[in-house]
Write an enzyme that holds these catalytic residues in place. Structure first.
Site, mmCIF file in Angstrom:
data_model
loop_
_atom_site.group_PDB
_atom_site.id
_atom_site.type_symbol
_atom_site.label_atom_id
_atom_site.label_comp_id
_atom_site.label_asym_id
_atom_site.label_seq_id
_atom_site.Cartn_x
_atom_site.Cartn_y
_atom_site.Cartn_z
ATOM 1 N N CYS A 74 0.830 -1.205 0.000
ATOM 2 C CA CYS A 74 0.000 0.000 0.000
ATOM 3 C C CYS A 74 0.872 1.267 0.000
ATOM 4 O O CYS A 74 1.846 1.360 0.746
ATOM 5 C CB CYS A 74 -0.925 -0.002 1.215
ATOM 6 S SG CYS A 74 -2.061 1.402 1.208
ATOM 7 N N CYS A 78 0.106 5.024 6.916
ATOM 8 C CA CYS A 78 -0.558 4.835 8.215
ATOM 9 C C CYS A 78 0.429 4.169 9.197
ATOM 10 O O CYS A 78 0.881 3.042 8.940
ATOM 11 C CB CYS A 78 -1.808 3.981 8.047
ATOM 12 S SG CYS A 78 -2.858 4.563 6.693
ATOM 13 N N CYS A 118 -16.470 -9.520 5.260
ATOM 14 C CA CYS A 118 -15.874 -8.212 4.979
ATOM 15 C C CYS A 118 -14.579 -8.370 4.180
ATOM 16 O O CYS A 118 -13.650 -9.048 4.616
ATOM 17 C CB CYS A 118 -15.601 -7.487 6.293
ATOM 18 S SG CYS A 118 -14.841 -5.880 6.032
ATOM 19 N N CYS A 149 -19.566 -6.635 3.215
ATOM 20 C CA CYS A 149 -18.893 -5.416 3.664
ATOM 21 C C CYS A 149 -17.585 -5.325 2.891
ATOM 22 O O CYS A 149 -16.993 -6.349 2.545
ATOM 23 C CB CYS A 149 -18.628 -5.491 5.168
ATOM 24 S SG CYS A 149 -17.673 -4.101 5.805
ATOM 25 N N CYS A 209 -19.812 1.706 8.208
ATOM 26 C CA CYS A 209 -19.070 1.051 9.288
ATOM 27 C C CYS A 209 -17.840 1.928 9.510
ATOM 28 O O CYS A 209 -16.976 2.005 8.636
ATOM 29 C CB CYS A 209 -18.667 -0.361 8.870
ATOM 30 S SG CYS A 209 -17.564 -1.162 10.052
ATOM 31 N N ARG A 281 -18.346 -2.823 17.512
ATOM 32 C CA ARG A 281 -17.538 -4.035 17.328
ATOM 33 C C ARG A 281 -16.242 -3.991 18.115
ATOM 34 O O ARG A 281 -15.444 -3.059 17.968
ATOM 35 C CB ARG A 281 -17.240 -4.269 15.845
ATOM 36 C CG ARG A 281 -16.520 -5.606 15.617
ATOM 37 C CD ARG A 281 -16.350 -5.968 14.147
ATOM 38 N NE ARG A 281 -17.619 -5.974 13.476
ATOM 39 C CZ ARG A 281 -17.905 -5.200 12.421
ATOM 40 N NH1 ARG A 281 -17.000 -4.387 11.941
ATOM 41 N NH2 ARG A 281 -19.087 -5.240 11.870
HETATM 42 C C1 DTB Z 1 -11.513 -2.566 11.159
HETATM 43 O O1 DTB Z 1 -11.931 -1.566 11.775
HETATM 44 N N1 DTB Z 1 -10.618 -3.424 11.617
HETATM 45 C C2 DTB Z 1 -10.307 -4.441 10.647
HETATM 46 C C3 DTB Z 1 -11.299 -4.108 9.515
HETATM 47 N N2 DTB Z 1 -11.903 -2.889 9.939
HETATM 48 C C4 DTB Z 1 -10.864 -4.076 8.122
HETATM 49 C C5 DTB Z 1 -8.879 -4.505 10.267
HETATM 50 C C6 DTB Z 1 -7.952 -4.786 11.395
HETATM 51 C C7 DTB Z 1 -6.591 -4.960 10.846
HETATM 52 C C8 DTB Z 1 -5.592 -5.368 11.873
HETATM 53 C C9 DTB Z 1 -4.230 -5.514 11.303
HETATM 54 C C10 DTB Z 1 -4.081 -6.585 10.269
HETATM 55 O O2 DTB Z 1 -4.551 -7.734 10.475
HETATM 56 O O3 DTB Z 1 -3.434 -6.324 9.243
HETATM 57 FE FE1 SF4 Z 2 -2.904 1.240 3.300
HETATM 58 FE FE2 SF4 Z 2 -3.324 2.688 5.486
HETATM 59 FE FE3 SF4 Z 2 -5.192 0.941 4.601
HETATM 60 FE FE4 SF4 Z 2 -2.880 0.089 5.668
HETATM 61 S S1 SF4 Z 2 -4.510 1.211 6.710
HETATM 62 S S2 SF4 Z 2 -3.860 -0.695 3.882
HETATM 63 S S3 SF4 Z 2 -1.424 1.640 4.919
HETATM 64 S S4 SF4 Z 2 -4.470 2.811 3.584
#
Ligand code: DTB
Ligand code: SF4
Ligand code: SAM
Length: 334
Positions: A74, A78, A118, A149, A209, A281
């Site tokens: 990506c 973040c 999702c 989702c 969401c 959640r």
């Molecule tokens: C959300 O709020 N949490 C989920 C989902 N939406 C997509 C993602 C959590 C990711 C945790 C780090 C990972 O597993 O990469």
């Molecule tokens: Fe890319 Fe940020 Fe989504 Fe991670 S959380 S996949 S770095 S946009």
């Protein structure tokens, strides 16, 4: 309002007036939410339970299963995310999954009791060729009789509508944290970009969401600021994921001082009180959480979890373990 200076009865009275206010989806100031987070723990939990029981099945938990349909590589920055190409986390840039693999994963999730599937992608936002594949996936998962989702990043005008026409029920797009803390976590996009995408989703008639992450080194004030942003969306989101930061080696947030678990529980309670009808959640971070803390989160009003051995790239409790926990607590899947 300062709860600490009130007697217990006065505190309860004020908490009740806050609950009454929440029914009318009034505006929440950051300081009102801070007062909730500052309240004596028992008062906060009691209030959250009252609101929860008024609006929801007290012992029901909704189960959503996640799949990463496009992992890694990506371009965003973040600070929490193992999928950002610029951090060395061991998560490689992979091709998008094939439709058949996604459909069989959804069918397996349904067979294990998940009601929602999702699909996540490590994109800043989808390109048109991605949209063609995503709408196919949404259609196919929907045809299994599951709620759908997707979380694909920022959407351009028209993209939400395409997803909605394919049968998308929910779009996940998190505000992540309070506006004043946001730039310390992400610089490649702005808070307003996130709000714009949420508006696109609303306009397309798709359920929103939207939640955030706690445990990123933010203050209690910033946790209040995040909840205020979410609660003041008009209307507030149907689904509010509260994630605990999963610390991944190689990301800038790896090594952040651990958050007191009761702060996480308080954040869940504040979400429940200020967004009474939403499904709240208990999201990422459960694998690192004791059963006792998870039980407190359910008591604080969480009524949804991610169910399945994996989140996107990190671990989640095994489904058998979750089933055992739900049984132990007398909770049932919705
Ligand atoms: C959300 O709020 N949490 C989920 C989902 N939406 C997509 C993602 C959590 C990711 C945790 C780090 C990972 O597993 O990469
Ligand atoms: Fe890319 Fe940020 Fe989504 Fe991670 S959380 S996949 S770095 S946009
Ligand atoms: N790329 C899209 C986006 O960012 O909008 C969708 C996928 S992204 C991985 C979805 C959400 O997962 C992020 O907004 C963030 O809230 C959450 N997330 C990512 N990494 C996390 C981590 N290490 N701990 C907790 N939550 C995380």
């Amino acid at each position: 309002m300062n709860f600490n200076s009130l007697t217990t009865n006065e505190t309860q009275k004020d908490l009740i007036s806050i609950a009454e206010k929440s029914e009318n989806s009034a505006h929440w100031s950051v300081s009102e939410i801070l007062s909730l987070l500052d309240a004596p723990f028992n008062d906060l939990m009691y209030r959250a339970q009252c609101v929860h029981r008024q609006y929801h099945d007290a012992n029901g938990v909704q189960l959503s299963t996640l799949i990463s349909v496009k992992t890694g590589g990506c371009p965003e920055d973040c600070g929490y995310c193992p999928q950002a190409a610029r951090y060395h986390t061991g998560v490689d840039n992979q091709d998008m999954l094939a439709l058949d693999d996604v459909v069989s994963a959804a069918a397996a999730a349904k067979a294990k009791g998940a009601s929602r599937f999702c699909m996540g992608a490590a994109w800043r936002g989808p390109k048109q060729r991605d949209m063609d594949k995503m709408t196919e996936m949404v259609r196919a998962v929907k045809a299994l009789g599951m709620e759908t989702c997707a979380t694909l990043g920022m959407l351009k005008p028209g993209q939400a509508q395409q997803l909605g026409e394919a049968g998308l029920d929910y779009y996940n797009h998190n505000l992540d944290t309070a506006p004043e803390f946001y730039e310390e976590i992400i610089t490649t996009r702005h808070y307003q970009d996130r709000l714009n995408t949420l508006q696109e989703v609303r306009n397309a008639g798709i359920n929103v969401c939207c939640g955030g992450i706690v445990g990123m080194g933010e203050t209690r004030q910033s946790r209040a600021g995040l909840i205020a942003q979410l609660a003041n969306l008009n209307p507030y989101p149907e689904s509010v994921p509260i994630n605990h930061l999963v610390q991944v080696e190689g990301t800038p947030l790896y090594g952040t001082a651990a958050l007191d678990p009761l702060e996480f529980v308080r954040t869940i309670a504040a979400a429940r009180i200020t967004m009474p009808k939403a499904m709240v959640r208990l999201s990422a971070g459960r694998q690192e959480m004791s059963e006792a803390v998870q039980a407190l989160c359910f008591l604080a009003g969480a009524n949804s979890i991610f169910y399945g051995d994996k989140l996107l790239t990190t671990g989640n409790p095994e489904t058998d373990r979750d089933r055992a926990l739900l049984d132990k607590l007398g909770l049932h899947a919705l």
